[in-house]
Write a protein that holds these residues in place. Structure first.
Motif, PDB file in Angstrom:
ATOM      1  N   TRP A  22       0.602  -1.173  -0.013  1.00 19.58           N
ATOM      2  CA  TRP A  22       0.083   0.084  -0.105  1.00 19.58           C
ATOM      3  C   TRP A  22       0.802   1.191   0.328  1.00 19.58           C
ATOM      4  O   TRP A  22       0.620   2.249  -0.583  1.00 19.58           O
ATOM      5  CB  TRP A  22      -1.037   0.083   1.144  1.00 19.58           C
ATOM      6  CG  TRP A  22      -0.602   0.015   2.650  1.00 19.58           C
ATOM      7  CD1 TRP A  22      -0.112  -0.780   3.346  1.00 19.58           C
ATOM      8  CD2 TRP A  22      -0.147   1.567   3.095  1.00 19.58           C
ATOM      9  NE1 TRP A  22       0.469  -0.358   4.645  1.00 19.58           N
ATOM     10  CE2 TRP A  22       0.401   1.156   4.443  1.00 19.58           C
ATOM     11  CE3 TRP A  22      -0.259   2.832   2.758  1.00 19.58           C
ATOM     12  CZ2 TRP A  22       0.949   1.966   5.292  1.00 19.58           C
ATOM     13  CZ3 TRP A  22       0.260   3.752   3.705  1.00 19.58           C
ATOM     14  CH2 TRP A  22       0.822   3.228   4.972  1.00 19.58           C
ATOM     15  N   PRO A  23       2.104   1.306   0.654  1.00 18.12           N
ATOM     16  CA  PRO A  23       2.940   2.403   0.556  1.00 18.12           C
ATOM     17  C   PRO A  23       3.165   2.820  -0.818  1.00 18.12           C
ATOM     18  O   PRO A  23       2.957   4.092  -1.275  1.00 18.12           O
ATOM     19  CB  PRO A  23       4.006   2.520   1.357  1.00 18.12           C
ATOM     20  CG  PRO A  23       3.792   1.152   2.232  1.00 18.12           C
ATOM     21  CD  PRO A  23       2.786   0.347   1.696  1.00 18.12           C
ATOM     22  N   VAL A  24       3.497   1.901  -1.721  1.00 16.55           N
ATOM     23  CA  VAL A  24       3.949   2.256  -3.193  1.00 16.55           C
ATOM     24  C   VAL A  24       2.901   2.447  -3.909  1.00 16.55           C
ATOM     25  O   VAL A  24       2.592   3.604  -4.668  1.00 16.55           O
ATOM     26  CB  VAL A  24       4.414   0.834  -3.616  1.00 16.55           C
ATOM     27  CG1 VAL A  24       4.791   0.979  -5.299  1.00 16.55           C
ATOM     28  CG2 VAL A  24       5.860   0.614  -2.829  1.00 16.55           C
ATOM     29  N   LEU A  76       3.047   4.740 -17.396  1.00 11.96           N
ATOM     30  CA  LEU A  76       4.226   4.054 -16.658  1.00 11.96           C
ATOM     31  C   LEU A  76       4.141   4.069 -15.377  1.00 11.96           C
ATOM     32  O   LEU A  76       4.938   3.165 -14.994  1.00 11.96           O
ATOM     33  CB  LEU A  76       5.236   4.948 -17.277  1.00 11.96           C
ATOM     34  CG  LEU A  76       5.655   4.844 -18.923  1.00 11.96           C
ATOM     35  CD1 LEU A  76       6.493   5.781 -19.533  1.00 11.96           C
ATOM     36  CD2 LEU A  76       6.271   3.563 -18.972  1.00 11.96           C
ATOM     37  N   LEU A  77       3.438   5.065 -14.803  1.00 12.37           N
ATOM     38  CA  LEU A  77       3.609   4.912 -13.186  1.00 12.37           C
ATOM     39  C   LEU A  77       2.717   3.536 -12.789  1.00 12.37           C
ATOM     40  O   LEU A  77       3.026   3.075 -11.756  1.00 12.37           O
ATOM     41  CB  LEU A  77       2.658   6.245 -12.688  1.00 12.37           C
ATOM     42  CG  LEU A  77       3.587   7.452 -12.453  1.00 12.37           C
ATOM     43  CD1 LEU A  77       2.714   8.834 -12.363  1.00 12.37           C
ATOM     44  CD2 LEU A  77       4.487   7.260 -11.522  1.00 12.37           C
ATOM     45  N   GLY A  81       4.366   0.842 -10.687  1.00  9.89           N
ATOM     46  CA  GLY A  81       3.516   0.240  -9.260  1.00  9.89           C
ATOM     47  C   GLY A  81       3.378  -1.012  -9.285  1.00  9.89           C
ATOM     48  O   GLY A  81       3.237  -1.817  -8.293  1.00  9.89           O
ATOM     49  N   TRP A  82       2.708  -1.813 -10.543  1.00 12.35           N
ATOM     50  CA  TRP A  82       2.847  -3.212 -10.640  1.00 12.35           C
ATOM     51  C   TRP A  82       3.822  -3.985 -10.411  1.00 12.35           C
ATOM     52  O   TRP A  82       4.130  -4.981  -9.653  1.00 12.35           O
ATOM     53  CB  TRP A  82       2.011  -3.424 -12.102  1.00 12.35           C
ATOM     54  CG  TRP A  82       2.066  -4.877 -12.520  1.00 12.35           C
ATOM     55  CD1 TRP A  82       2.741  -5.702 -12.814  1.00 12.35           C
ATOM     56  CD2 TRP A  82       0.673  -5.398 -12.101  1.00 12.35           C
ATOM     57  NE1 TRP A  82       2.081  -7.105 -12.940  1.00 12.35           N
ATOM     58  CE2 TRP A  82       0.942  -6.925 -12.462  1.00 12.35           C
ATOM     59  CE3 TRP A  82      -0.582  -5.094 -11.806  1.00 12.35           C
ATOM     60  CZ2 TRP A  82      -0.220  -7.898 -12.391  1.00 12.35           C
ATOM     61  CZ3 TRP A  82      -1.537  -5.858 -11.694  1.00 12.35           C
ATOM     62  CH2 TRP A  82      -1.496  -7.322 -11.947  1.00 12.35           C
ATOM     63  N   MET A  83       5.031  -3.463 -10.984  1.00 12.49           N
ATOM     64  CA  MET A  83       6.316  -3.854 -10.484  1.00 12.49           C
ATOM     65  C   MET A  83       6.549  -3.898  -9.298  1.00 12.49           C
ATOM     66  O   MET A  83       7.465  -4.810  -8.673  1.00 12.49           O
ATOM     67  CB  MET A  83       7.616  -3.309 -11.605  1.00 12.49           C
ATOM     68  CG  MET A  83       7.216  -3.681 -13.000  1.00 12.49           C
ATOM     69  SD  MET A  83       8.251  -2.747 -14.202  1.00 12.49           S
ATOM     70  CE  MET A  83       9.817  -3.417 -13.472  1.00 12.49           C
ATOM     71  N   THR A 153      17.922  -4.978 -13.240  1.00 12.83           N
ATOM     72  CA  THR A 153      18.576  -5.336 -12.140  1.00 12.83           C
ATOM     73  C   THR A 153      17.994  -6.786 -11.792  1.00 12.83           C
ATOM     74  O   THR A 153      18.591  -7.713 -11.193  1.00 12.83           O
ATOM     75  CB  THR A 153      18.278  -4.716 -10.813  1.00 12.83           C
ATOM     76  OG1 THR A 153      17.000  -4.198 -10.506  1.00 12.83           O
ATOM     77  CG2 THR A 153      19.356  -3.356 -11.233  1.00 12.83           C
ATOM     78  N   ARG A 154      16.473  -6.999 -12.208  1.00 11.91           N
ATOM     79  CA  ARG A 154      15.733  -8.151 -11.821  1.00 11.91           C
ATOM     80  C   ARG A 154      16.214  -9.425 -12.556  1.00 11.91           C
ATOM     81  O   ARG A 154      16.190 -10.431 -12.200  1.00 11.91           O
ATOM     82  CB  ARG A 154      14.290  -7.942 -11.626  1.00 11.91           C
ATOM     83  CG  ARG A 154      13.790  -7.240 -10.717  1.00 11.91           C
ATOM     84  CD  ARG A 154      12.311  -7.470 -10.971  1.00 11.91           C
ATOM     85  NE  ARG A 154      11.750  -6.592  -9.720  1.00 11.91           N
ATOM     86  CZ  ARG A 154      10.122  -6.338  -9.730  1.00 11.91           C
ATOM     87  NH1 ARG A 154       9.406  -6.821 -10.690  1.00 11.91           N
ATOM     88  NH2 ARG A 154      10.011  -5.762  -8.353  1.00 11.91           N
TER      89      ARG A 154
END
Length: 188
Positions: A22-24, A76-77, A81-83, A153-154
């Motif tokens: 939830w913070p993201v 893109l936001l 957020g999904w990522m 990076t992932r």
């Protein structure tokens, strides 16, 4: 430790349920609403009839393109957020993105002042980069760089626990010695 074989990629463990998303989600949704408010304000000011002036077709196109190009950073936001683990909270994105798209299409469709030299001029590709759209493209570029960095990076972290494929010291090639992440192979 995940098993690595050349035939099968490393499996990603599911997201840690102890980490709240939830913070993201809140940060992403607030950023989207601020971006939408800024673009709607700029678009409305560009066509406001100050002191009895009627806005020109260029003003309507510029305001409409500001609202339409703001959809790109909103998408893109949502992807960022999904990522980061947000799921259903991103449904709150539908409202600002939908309002921006409808408002932008409505403004682009409006004719300007009939006394203008071109009151019904067509929308051109150069209109995507008018003055009011610069912020949207800067934000979209920054978000694209962040998303590519996270994906990179992932992808690197999936290769092995240390982020790199094990290398053979003699040849420098990956897994040439028969030693993998899971241990040595038995040779007959």
């Amino acid at each position: 430790m995940p098993d690595f074989t050349p035939d099968r990629p490393v499996e990603i463990p599911p997201q840690d349920p102890s980490k709240p998303a939830w913070p993201v989600t809140l940060l992403v949704v607030v950023c989207a609403y601020l971006l939408a408010a800024w673009n709607l304000y700029g678009a409305m000011i560009s066509v406001a009839p100050f002191f009895g002036d009627q806005p020109s077709r260029d003003d309507y196109i510029q305001g409409g393109m500001a609202a339409l190009t703001a959809v790109v950073p909103c998408v893109l936001l949502a992807l960022a957020g999904w990522m980061a683990g947000s799921r259903w909270g991103l449904a709150l994105f539908c409202l600002p993105a939908g309002v921006l798209a409808l408002f932008g299409m409505s403004m682009v469709a409006d004719d300007g002042d009939p006394s203008d030299p071109e009151p019904t001029r067509a929308v051109q590709a150069a209109d995507l980069f008018d003055d009011l759209t610069h912020l949207n493209w800067i934000v979209a570029g920054g978000l694209a760089v962040v998303i590519v960095g996270v994906v990179w990076t992932r992808r690197d972290s999936r290769r092995s626990p240390r982020g790199r494929l094990p290398r053979d010291d003699a040849t420098g090639s990956a897994l040439a010695s028969g030693v993998g992440v899971t241990g040595p192979r038995l040779r007959g």
